[in-house]
Design a protein around this motif. Structure first.
Motif, PDB file in Angstrom:
ATOM      1  N   ALA A   1       4.469   2.748  -3.204  1.00 29.89           N
ATOM      2  CA  ALA A   1       5.263   3.176  -2.045  1.00 29.89           C
ATOM      3  C   ALA A   1       4.448   3.029  -0.760  1.00 29.89           C
ATOM      4  CB  ALA A   1       5.717   4.615  -2.236  1.00 29.89           C
TER       5      ALA A   1
ATOM      6  N   TRP B   1       3.703  -2.511   4.691  1.00 28.94           N
ATOM      7  CA  TRP B   1       4.342  -3.805   4.954  1.00 28.94           C
ATOM      8  C   TRP B   1       5.467  -3.654   5.970  1.00 28.94           C
ATOM      9  CZ3 TRP B   1       9.388  -5.410   4.503  1.00 28.94           C
ATOM     10  CH2 TRP B   1       9.612  -6.775   4.693  1.00 28.94           C
ATOM     11  N   GLU B   2       6.331  -2.681   5.733  1.00 23.14           N
ATOM     12  CA  GLU B   2       7.499  -2.521   6.593  1.00 23.14           C
ATOM     13  C   GLU B   2       7.083  -2.144   8.018  1.00 23.14           C
ATOM     14  OE1 GLU B   2      10.608  -0.333   4.779  1.00 23.14           O
ATOM     15  OE2 GLU B   2      11.792  -0.215   6.619  1.00 23.14           O
ATOM     16  N   LEU B   3       6.115  -1.242   8.128  1.00 18.18           N
ATOM     17  CA  LEU B   3       5.694  -0.799   9.459  1.00 18.18           C
ATOM     18  C   LEU B   3       4.950  -1.911  10.196  1.00 18.18           C
ATOM     19  CD1 LEU B   3       4.671   2.913   8.732  1.00 18.18           C
ATOM     20  CD2 LEU B   3       6.839   2.013   9.591  1.00 18.18           C
TER      21      LEU B   3
ATOM     22  N   HIS C   1       4.314  -0.649   0.270  1.00 18.14           N
ATOM     23  CA  HIS C   1       5.650  -1.005   0.773  1.00 18.14           C
ATOM     24  C   HIS C   1       5.826  -0.530   2.217  1.00 18.14           C
ATOM     25  CE1 HIS C   1       7.894  -1.475  -3.329  1.00 18.14           C
ATOM     26  NE2 HIS C   1       7.412  -2.615  -2.897  1.00 18.14           N
ATOM     27  N   MET C   2       5.388   0.706   2.481  1.00 19.13           N
ATOM     28  CA  MET C   2       5.539   1.270   3.828  1.00 19.13           C
ATOM     29  C   MET C   2       4.646   0.548   4.824  1.00 19.13           C
ATOM     30  SD  MET C   2       5.677   5.223   2.672  1.00 19.13           S
ATOM     31  CE  MET C   2       6.945   5.768   1.509  1.00 19.13           C
TER      32      MET C   2
ATOM     33  N   GLU D   1       4.615  -9.798  -1.201  1.00 20.65           N
ATOM     34  CA  GLU D   1       5.314  -8.997  -0.187  1.00 20.65           C
ATOM     35  C   GLU D   1       5.137  -9.628   1.205  1.00 20.65           C
ATOM     36  OE1 GLU D   1       6.361  -5.757  -1.730  1.00 20.65           O
ATOM     37  OE2 GLU D   1       7.844  -6.171  -0.196  1.00 20.65           O
TER      38      GLU D   1
ATOM     39  N   LEU E   1       3.592 -13.758   6.421  1.00 21.43           N
ATOM     40  CA  LEU E   1       2.234 -13.466   6.881  1.00 21.43           C
ATOM     41  C   LEU E   1       1.221 -13.840   5.797  1.00 21.43           C
ATOM     42  CD1 LEU E   1       2.921  -9.987   8.519  1.00 21.43           C
ATOM     43  CD2 LEU E   1       2.378 -12.124   9.719  1.00 21.43           C
TER      44      LEU E   1
ATOM     45  N   ILE F   1       7.637  -3.853  11.744  1.00 21.73           N
ATOM     46  CA  ILE F   1       8.256  -3.159  12.882  1.00 21.73           C
ATOM     47  C   ILE F   1       7.372  -3.327  14.119  1.00 21.73           C
ATOM     48  CG2 ILE F   1       8.849  -0.884  13.812  1.00 21.73           C
ATOM     49  CD1 ILE F   1       9.836  -0.155  10.985  1.00 21.73           C
TER      50      ILE F   1
END
Lengths: 211, 225
Positions: free
Chosen positions: A189, A195-197, A192-193, A77, A89, A200
């Motif tokens: 989940a 990673w996304e945050l 995943h969150m 990821e 990263l 951001i």
């Protein structure tokens, strides 16, 4: 044959369907409760992880059994971002090196299978992320202790009847009492969150992919 | 942590950025909405997936149990994050929850010497096909997991398995891609989303359901009821 095929197809389907509906309802309710309770902490954890990545941290991930696959999933990821524009990263799964893992398993240091790798591969400021279902194996607790002792940010995704000792861990996301498979879905989940945050926040700080 | 830490890529690559602010409380509050929204979307997709494929999940699990009962094994394939889904399904079967029946299963991404050997000598498109030829038996069940459904090595691997009389299952996302369009899968389950993360989350539920139904067929109590 030990498998009994139900000759009444309608009854077999109705039976299976009832199981699936109940199982998915449980999964979804568990998700609502878990993320309702942890959303703020997930955001705070991601912001802290982003700060660590910003200053050069590597993410070191470990877990056993099904959670060994999560360690690898986290590595892919972060190293190979799914969204264009996100920077690759550094992340390593501590479950990959079979020579090392099996080598340590046949010594007295079996419970140090992750702690050893964290001590030797890790650096201060890195991020140690553990995933585990209760009962939490000593190798997981010792990994988190080793990460903390080495000056790392420590994060644990746990589930079942017990979690890890919170004194060694900066962020704990615990799915209480869930069965292992359903809790595993919450863990997926959650990272995943994270990673996304993380991305951001890094975007907010001007970090994007290197062309 | 200070921005002047060791080996900071912020300084090597973005020296102008060291004055940028860290995430403040306002940003964290904003970010905290995301987990709730994303979890709600996964929940919606789970229900949608069940409405479309519920009955086929039940019949597929029954076929898998019959195949395993005859001595068949699960061979699982996937790339990237989907490789970890394949590996997770394998260990769910091989090391089931207490009371479950262990079922032989192999993940064809495990042996890095085999994968890189085939990839280097023949091509990445054949890393699963060649293992199917070498390891597969007619009673085996081959499961391919993919978000896009378009991976060349999965299409080839599943196609070869089908030609050799094995049962084939695909778990995809988006519109199912090539794995849905080409005649390689006996059963093709599609999580109809364009978010790789949401797809993977619902795919995990889907293969957990298959493994729990297989255990039920063997008389074991599923872990969740």
């Amino acid at each position: 044959m030990t498998v009994q095929v139900q000759p009444d197809r309608e009854a077999a389907l109705a039976n299976g369907r009832a199981f699936l509906i109940a199982r998915v309802r449980d999964s979804n309710l568990a998700g609502e409760a878990f993320f309702g309770g942890h959303a703020q902490a997930i955001a705070a954890c991601a912001a802290t992880m982003a700060d660590h990545f910003f200053t050069g941290a590597t993410l070191l991930v470990f877990g056993s059994g099904p959670h060994a696959t999560d360690a690898q999933h986290n590595a892919v990821e972060f190293v190979h971002p799914v969204l264009p524009g996100c920077r690759a990263l550094p992340a390593l799964s501590l479950t990959n090196d079979m020579a090392t893992v099996t080598g340590l398993l046949q010594t007295d240091a079996a419970a140090d299978v992750y702690a050893h790798q964290l001590r030797i591969l890790g650096r201060p400021g890195d991020i140690a992320l553990a995933l585990a279902h209760a009962p939490v194996h000593p190798s997981i607790s010792r990994g988190l202790e080793a990460g903390r002792a080495a000056g790392m940010l420590t994060v644990a995704l746990t589930s079942g009847d017990e979690s890890v000792e919170r004194e060694h861990v900066d962020y704990v996301f615990h799915a209480q009492g869930s069965d292992r498979a359903a809790a595993h879905e919450l863990h997926l989940a959650t990272y995943h969150m994270l990673w996304e945050l993380v991305h951001i926040v890094l975007n907010h700080r001007g970090i994007r992919a290197v062309s | 942590m200070s921005d002047s830490g060791r080996d900071p890529f912020s300084q090597l690559l973005y020296p102008m950025l060291s004055s940028q602010p860290a995430a403040g409380d306002d940003l964290v509050l904003e970010l905290a909405r995301a987990p709730l929204e994303k979890s709600a979307e996964s929940n919606r997709l789970r229900v949608e997936m069940l409405e479309e494929f519920g009955d086929e999940i039940v019949t597929t699990a029954e076929e898998m149990a019959v195949a395993f009962d005859r001595g068949g094994r699960l061979l699982a394939l996937g790339n990237g994050g989907s490789a970890t889904s394949a590996a997770d399904m394998v260990t769910e079967l091989l090391v089931p929850p207490p009371g479950g029946r262990p079922i032989p299963a192999l993940c064809l991404t495990n042996d890095i010497a085999v994968v890189t050997g085939i990839g280097n000598d023949i091509g990445f498109g054949d890393v699963f096909l060649r293992q199917i030829i070498a390891l597969g038996r007619p009673d085996d069940v081959v499961l391919a997991v993919s978000a896009s459904g378009n991976s060349e090595n999965l299409v080839r691997g599943l196609g070869e398995a089908r030609r050799r009389g094995m049962s084939t299952i695909a778990i995809c996302g988006y519109d199912g891609g090539r794995l849905a369009r080409e005649p390689v899968a006996d059963h093709c389950f599609i999580v109809r989303s364009s978010s790789v993360h949401r797809i993977q989350e619902v795919q995990m539920t889907l293969y957990h359901l298959l493994s729990e139904l297989v255990q039920r067929a063997f008389g074991g109590e599923p872990a969740c009821v």
